[in-house]
Design an enzyme around this catalytic site. Structure first.
Site, PDB file in Angstrom:
ATOM      1  N   LEU A   8      58.081 -10.176  58.238  1.00  0.00           N
ATOM      2  CA  LEU A   8      58.562  -9.150  59.174  1.00  0.00           C
ATOM      3  C   LEU A   8      59.499  -8.200  58.430  1.00  0.00           C
ATOM      4  CD1 LEU A   8      59.476 -11.465  62.195  1.00  0.00           C
ATOM      5  CD2 LEU A   8      57.218 -10.616  61.502  1.00  0.00           C
ATOM      6  N   ARG A  15      72.755  -2.230  60.280  1.00  0.00           N
ATOM      7  CA  ARG A  15      74.035  -2.685  59.756  1.00  0.00           C
ATOM      8  C   ARG A  15      74.213  -2.364  58.263  1.00  0.00           C
ATOM      9  NH1 ARG A  15      73.059  -8.561  62.384  1.00  0.00           N
ATOM     10  NH2 ARG A  15      70.910  -7.780  62.294  1.00  0.00           N
ATOM     11  N   LYS A  22      66.008  -1.300  55.073  1.00  0.00           N
ATOM     12  CA  LYS A  22      66.762  -2.426  54.509  1.00  0.00           C
ATOM     13  C   LYS A  22      66.026  -3.144  53.377  1.00  0.00           C
ATOM     14  CE  LYS A  22      67.537  -6.176  57.123  1.00  0.00           C
ATOM     15  NZ  LYS A  22      68.276  -6.987  58.098  1.00  0.00           N
ATOM     16  N   ASN A 169      69.148 -21.007  62.728  1.00  0.00           N
ATOM     17  CA  ASN A 169      67.733 -20.676  62.545  1.00  0.00           C
ATOM     18  C   ASN A 169      67.587 -19.815  61.292  1.00  0.00           C
ATOM     19  OD1 ASN A 169      65.118 -19.669  62.736  1.00  0.00           O
ATOM     20  ND2 ASN A 169      65.643 -18.172  64.323  1.00  0.00           N
ATOM     21  N   TYR A 386      65.738  21.476  19.138  1.00  0.00           N
ATOM     22  CA  TYR A 386      65.499  22.273  20.343  1.00  0.00           C
ATOM     23  C   TYR A 386      65.980  23.692  20.114  1.00  0.00           C
ATOM     24  CZ  TYR A 386      65.739  23.327  25.386  1.00  0.00           C
ATOM     25  OH  TYR A 386      65.561  23.869  26.631  1.00  0.00           O
ATOM     26  N   ARG A 439      74.466  25.781   0.648  1.00  0.00           N
ATOM     27  CA  ARG A 439      75.912  25.690   0.814  1.00  0.00           C
ATOM     28  C   ARG A 439      76.519  26.985   0.288  1.00  0.00           C
ATOM     29  NH1 ARG A 439      77.914  20.748  -2.403  1.00  0.00           N
ATOM     30  NH2 ARG A 439      76.710  19.513  -0.941  1.00  0.00           N
TER      31      ARG A 439
END
Ligand code: UD1
Ligand code: CA
Length: 458
Positions: A8, A15, A22, A169, A386, A439
């Site tokens: 189920l 809650r 849930k 239960n 990039y 450099r």
């Protein structure tokens, strides 16, 4: 007789105070409903039916490929009404194992024992109960003077006397054949919540002299239902504790299991040591003789044997045997490290392959790169992958030596055994065995110290 499981899972879980249904909340790396489905699979039932309602599409999407049938409960009128929706999918020769989608701690073994007990008892219906120190919120098992079950009452409907019962239960039941559907069709909603309570079939069975049994289970932790976020946290903690114990029993050392969070799907080999404050998530597989942590986070990665990782984050990466990583490295998706690679402090790697024995020891960003064997990348080296629009590849062939603080402007290939001078910014390929230096000539300005340099003057 065949056994079919009905789960189920149509309720919203008010809650939880959540936008999400849930049963889709995650604990220990898996959605709540998946924990339940996995446990039910272990029972060896022929068929699984899930009752969906709130978030039906998301729940179905999650369970696609799991070989599950779905029944829709359009309106959530209670657990009895929910089970009724399975009726068209159940034939006369099937027994039912019914459970809720919100009890993720339940073990397959416990359900197997319950089903076995039920089949041997010859009962028409059975409920699994347990003793809870804090029974608040659960339906209570009420027994008559002969200790036989008379009814199950919800917290909200219970008389003060009934609330004293600590036998609760679990929400897990077995039913023989179609009998339960006849009983369900006779339920009413005369209760505090105005719902069709599945639990109300028991007094009906008893009145008809059908055989009803209560199967009492010892471990109440397994029966924990999740109705709010505190219970979600508690159940998650219990699952992590279970996983840690399982790993230790299988030969993994854990310095502090209380601060170690390992998802259920993770595998770890013998003699690996896990240090405190480590989080291992998703489908991660770690080999033997590794040392992981402290303060390591690993997600969905493959890690070989003898790997050491300290204070680092690793996501969707593949790391071969005997690599050393960290402290403070960040390996992002698509990182592949071959054997004996060393990745040192403050190094970020993305979508790159690093060949056997190569080293990137300090302060580097390596993205979209292919590194051969025994490459040495000097401190502070950056792949400039990039250009603001596209990503380009950097290739460093075997035995390349990159001087400290080199900028490699991709696309670029540095040939076998070539070297680059420290501080170079390179945008052209370098042939094998060459030395590339870019450099500016240093200028030394003499005799001008100690007095302020005016503008235009050197
Ligand atoms: C239920 C039991 C309670 C038991 C407890 C164990 C009833 C009336 N009560 O209470 O005796 O102690 O479980 O955890 O059965 N659901 C639907 N459709 C609905 C209502 C619920 O599918 O219309 C599903 C929920 O999604 C959930 C499960 O049934 O997975 C249980 O519902 P929930 O509202 O959590 O019942 P509890 O109040 O916990
Ligand atoms: Ca519940």
């Amino acid at each position: 007789m065949q056994f079919t499981a009905v789960i189920l899972a149509a309720g919203k879980g008010v809650r939880m105070k959540s936008k999400m249904p849930k049963v889709l909340h995650r604990l220990a790396g898996l959605e709540m409903i998946l924990h339940v489905v996995r446990a039910v699979r272990q029972v060896g039932v022929q068929k699984i039916v899930v009752i969906v309602g709130h978030g039906r599409q998301e729940v179905r999407d999650l369970l696609t490929g799991e070989d599950i049938l779905f029944a829709l409960q359009e309106e959530q009128l209670g657990t009895g009404h929910a089970l009724m929706q399975a009726r068209p999918l159940i034939s006369d020769d099937e027994n039912l194992l019914v459970l809720a989608g919100d009890t993720p701690l339940l073990r397959g073994q416990t359900m197997s024992r319950f089903v076995y007990y039920f089949e041997n008892s010859g009962a028409d219906a059975a409920v699994l109960s347990t003793a809870m120190e804090e029974p608040f919120g659960y339906g209570r098992i009420i027994r008559g003077p002969d200790t036989m079950l008379t009814k199950i009452v919800e917290e909200k409907d219970a008389l003060p006397e009934e609330k004293k019962s600590k036998e609760i239960n679990s929400g897990i039941y077995c039913f023989k054949g179609q009998g339960v559907f006849d009983a369900l069709s006779r339920l009413d909603t005369a209760n505090a919540q105005g719902e069709y309570y599945l639990t109300d079939v028991f007094p009906l069975f008893i009145r008809e002299n059908k055989k009803v049994e209560v199967y009492r289970h010892q471990d109440s932790e397994e029966i924990q239902g999740i109705n709010n976020r505190v219970q979600l946290y508690q159940a998650g903690k219990a699952l992590h504790r279970r996983k840690n114990l399982e790993l230790m029993e299988a030969g993994v050392t854990m310095i502090d299991p209380d601060t170690t969070f390992i998802d259920l799907e993770v595998e770890i080999g013998m003699d690996t040591i896990i240090h405190p404050q480590t989080i291992i998530q998703g489908r991660t597989c770690i080999g033997q003789d590794c040392e992981i942590g402290p303060q390591v986070q690993i997600h969905a990665s493959q890690i070989g044997d003898g790997v050491k990782i300290d204070s680092s984050i690793i996501k969707e990466a593949s790391i071969a045997d005997c690599c050393q990583i960290g402290p403070y490295s960040y390996l992002r998706p698509g990182t592949i490290l071959r054997e004996h690679v060393k990745i040192g402090d403050f190094v970020e790697i993305k979508k790159s392959l690093v060949g056997e024995g190569s080293k990137i020891p300090h302060l580097s960003y390596i993205g979209d790169a292919l590194l051969g064997k025994r490459v040495n990348v000097g401190a502070g080296t950056i792949t400039c992958n990039y250009d603001g629009r596209n990503k380009y590849q950097t290739v460093l062939e075997d035995d390349v030596f990159i001087g400290s603080n080199t900028n490699l402007i991709a696309p670029i290939t540095i040939g076998k055994n070539a070297r680059t001078g420290a501080g170079s910014t390179l945008n052209k390929d370098v042939p094998p065995h060459a030395l590339a230096v870019e450099r500016a000539k240093p200028r030394v300005v003499e005799k001008k110290l100690g007095r302020k340099i005016k503008e235009g003057e050197e």
